[in-house]
Scaffold this motif. Structure first.
Motif: not given
Length: 121
Positions: A85-92, A101-117
């Motif tokens: 790891l380098k200092p420039e890797d610092t980020a959330v 959610k089903s075979l006939f549903s579209p794919f949707l994007d989901y995001w986590g809350q973030g974790t600090q590094v």
């Protein structure tokens, strides 16, 4: 809905390692891609790495050879092993999952809350 819970961030010295995890839960029929993005202070969110359901990976040039993404399909979990790891890797760091959610549903994007590094000199 899909919930993403990230863990594993923290403070590390330059040259050190961290492992991030992200577990997806909720109404999930299938997951296509999973990935990690990051956002440093004053900068836009950027792609770090992604992995498809078949295991194909993609990395930002800045992390190639140092970071490794993997996933456990049985656990709906994605990991990010970060070495040298380098200092420039610092980020959330944010987990991203594309799922449906089903075979006939579209794919949707989901995001986590973030974790600090934070990488110190």
């Amino acid at each position: 809905q899909v919930q993403l819970v990230e863990s594993g961030g923290g403070l590390v010295q330059a040259g050190g390692s961290l492992r991030l995890s992200c577990v997806a839960s909720g109404v999930i029929f299938s997951i296509s891609s999973m990935g990690w993005y990051r956002q440093a202070p004053g900068k836009q969110r950027e792609l770090v790495t992604t992995i498809t359901s078949g295991g194909a990976t993609n990395y930002a040039d800045s992390v190639k050879g140092r970071f490794t993404i993997s996933r456990d399909n049985a656990k709906d979990t994605v990991y990010l092993q970060m070495n040298s790891l380098k200092p420039e890797d610092t980020a959330v760091y944010y987990c991203n999952v594309r799922s449906r959610k089903s075979l006939f549903s579209p794919f949707l994007d989901y995001w986590g809350q973030g974790t600090q590094v934070t990488v110190s000199l």
